[in-house]
Design an enzyme around this catalytic site. Sequence first.
Site, PDB file in Angstrom:
ATOM      1  N   THR A 179     -11.661  -2.336  -5.227  1.00 32.80           N
ATOM      2  CA  THR A 179     -12.101  -3.648  -4.773  1.00 32.80           C
ATOM      3  C   THR A 179     -13.294  -3.553  -3.818  1.00 32.80           C
ATOM      4  OG1 THR A 179     -10.481  -3.567  -2.973  1.00 32.80           O
ATOM      5  CG2 THR A 179      -9.826  -4.700  -4.995  1.00 32.80           C
ATOM      6  N   THR A 254      -4.850   4.939   1.072  1.00 37.36           N
ATOM      7  CA  THR A 254      -6.005   4.598   0.244  1.00 37.36           C
ATOM      8  C   THR A 254      -7.178   4.083   1.074  1.00 37.36           C
ATOM      9  OG1 THR A 254      -4.994   2.447  -0.139  1.00 37.36           O
ATOM     10  CG2 THR A 254      -4.646   4.126  -1.811  1.00 37.36           C
ATOM     11  N   ASP A 319       1.537  -1.598   7.656  1.00 38.68           N
ATOM     12  CA  ASP A 319       0.336  -1.907   6.879  1.00 38.68           C
ATOM     13  C   ASP A 319      -0.875  -2.059   7.797  1.00 38.68           C
ATOM     14  OD1 ASP A 319      -1.144  -2.415   4.550  1.00 38.68           O
ATOM     15  OD2 ASP A 319      -0.872  -4.575   4.715  1.00 38.68           O
ATOM     16  N   LYS A 346      -6.782  -3.237  11.644  1.00 35.75           N
ATOM     17  CA  LYS A 346      -5.806  -4.322  11.619  1.00 35.75           C
ATOM     18  C   LYS A 346      -4.944  -4.401  12.876  1.00 35.75           C
ATOM     19  CE  LYS A 346      -4.717  -5.082   6.704  1.00 35.75           C
ATOM     20  NZ  LYS A 346      -3.606  -4.965   5.731  1.00 35.75           N
ATOM     21  N   ASN A 406      -9.474  -8.198   9.494  1.00 28.94           N
ATOM     22  CA  ASN A 406      -9.244  -7.662   8.164  1.00 28.94           C
ATOM     23  C   ASN A 406     -10.573  -7.213   7.561  1.00 28.94           C
ATOM     24  OD1 ASN A 406      -8.185  -7.446   5.300  1.00 28.94           O
ATOM     25  ND2 ASN A 406      -6.359  -8.247   6.305  1.00 28.94           N
ATOM     26  N   CYS A 618       3.947 -12.660  -9.278  1.00 29.27           N
ATOM     27  CA  CYS A 618       3.062 -13.822  -9.347  1.00 29.27           C
ATOM     28  C   CYS A 618       2.444 -14.223  -8.015  1.00 29.27           C
ATOM     29  CB  CYS A 618       3.835 -15.035  -9.890  1.00 29.27           C
ATOM     30  SG  CYS A 618       4.921 -14.705 -11.296  1.00 29.27           S
TER      31      CYS A 618
END
Length: 716
Positions: A179, A254, A319, A346, A406, A618
């Site tokens: 991304t 990552t 995270d 973060k 972020n 979803c």
Amino acid sequence: MMGAGKARFRKFSIAAATALLLCTAQAVADVDNATLGNEADGTDWGAFGRTFSEQRFSPLDQINKQTVPKLGLAWSLDLPDVWNVSSAPVEVDGVIYIAVGFSVIYAVDAVSGKQLWSYDPKVDPVKMRMAWGIRGLSFWKGKVIAGVQDGRLFALDAKSGKLLWETLTTEPGDNRYITGAPRVFNGKVIIGHGGADFGHVRGYVTAYDAETGKQDWRWYIVPGDPAKGFENKAMEMAAKTWNGQWWKFGGGGTAWNAMTYDPELNRVYIGTGNGGPWNAKLRSPGGGDNLFLCSVVALDADTGEYVWHYQTAPGESWDFNSTMDMVLATINIDGKPRKVILHAPKNGFFYVLDRETGKLISAEKLGKVTWAKGIDMATGRPIEEPGVRYEDGEALMWPGSGGLHNWQPMSFSPDTGLTYIPAHELAGYYNDKGFDPKTYDMDRDGSMGIHAFFDDVPKSAGSSSLLAWNPATQKKAWEIPLPGATNGGVMSTHGGLVFQGQSDGKFVARDDSTGAVLWSADMGVGTQAPPITYSVGGKQYVSILAGWAGGQMLLGSLSAQHGWVGRNHPRRLLTYALGGTATLPPSPPSAQPVPVDDAAFKVDPALAEKGKVLYQHCLICHGTAVVAGGFAPDLRASAIPLSAEAFAAVVKNGGLQSKGMPPFAELSDEDLTALRHYIRQQARYKPSAWDQIKTAWHFICLMIKMKLMALGWIKP
């Protein structure tokens, strides 16, 4: 004879003029180390952060505090077939290049807004499921270079859009995806990947030859199976900070966003990501720092060999990525100039690191941070509050996994010495009750190692601001509240301005010293993308991509509060100049979705409960609790789930793949039925005042408990 001579001379003149133009264009288009290392020339914006420093600062000042009221729209280009434009453009030689959606590349004339060419790499439909979209691209010696969500890296001829080379940077069928924008230096292009949130991923970065796409070197971020040996001494060292059989889960780490090249030291700094799974108790039972998760790592740019590291979240469990900007600057500290890295990951702290040694110079809280008291300057480690590792099964703290800062890039101005940060405040709730390291199965129990959050996130749950921070003094200069919970990246200029696109659809220029609004324009839709500025023919332009997608679009009502809907509202490239008189194309008014229903549909609570779990496939696109954040259609308001046949055609068979909806062929008919029952349940759900009181009271009690633990009055 005379006529023939004139004809020959005319042909020669045309040929010579053409050659001269081509040479001139080539000289400008040869973006290389010299170009990207030149802070003084603001003619082009040739890289994600403009130059190697990633300061996102332009020396241009034609548009300044005095002239900015005359700024107007020069042109706009709507992109109706693109679902996500949360991306940073580059501009070279009067041409803007953008990578949007699934890495569709457009070349656009910067003066007229005319589209010159486009290229679609045709992403693998399976990788559409990680629907973040691409956030930028690179330019190097006449080539446009970008990554694709399915793991490919490719280069195009900048003049024609013709594919020059392409290579797969990941492994077929793995959970890795791209991304971020690649970075180019020394004839090499470096790229990382995401995927640690989706299971069984070991992070790495890879450098390729920018001319051929051939792999040069690769550096793994976390160690693999010790029984198979280590790639280098750094991995051998890192393995000593892990426990258990972490390699079976991948480990994570990552590097999906920030990578900064330092031409003075010929090093590249890698910002690394979260653990896989998030929960360190499952990933590395027995503890350990788990290097090189959530770190800034310095590598030799030529060989990829480890030089030094600084870890911002040892043994991370929240995270707390360090994949946010790493800005290079020289600032005065204690009366002496220091070459530093400015970093706001973060976890809510702002770090100043010595970029020669990696030594911590200073670190302070940027805003509401409750997980740690501060940073121990002797060790460089956070001073954690009791209970933040959810030792008793749950924890509520600030910031949460969305971070205080972020991926939306910040900017550093050497004029003011301030860093301008798009900040936000949002709590994190972590619950791992019932998980056991001895029985945890990533595929069965979820890739994060904590319980999924199924509730809607109210719009009152988070806030945002533009924060001006002095890295030399580690103090706030000013802070301006912004609409919503997340806004676009930032750019500052020598004209004394800070530009930012906002979630409410406004594009704003502020005074860099005070934060006062000096100019604003309506974009017709909100954005997360950062702006750029450049000069063509002596005239300064400012460009930005606008469109509601990317960022934190999955947070239900918190994300949906502005009323933007990705498929209804425009995705566009906007360009402004002094005296611009173009008219903004019309945009639908913002609106909230109205749920539809079929009274004859009887909701089966058991099926709805199963559907709630399946809905985790979803929520990235359609929002938590089936409350869409504006990225994809709100399924409560869609007629498709009312029909079993239509739902199967879209969800299982890929009937709307052309609109960015990937197929889920692995779902059974029973799974589809369960999803439909959950969607219908949510479409009818109206929280009572008592429901809201109970939820709020639970969090209040949890915060009181954590405070008492911090005071030592009770034990975790």
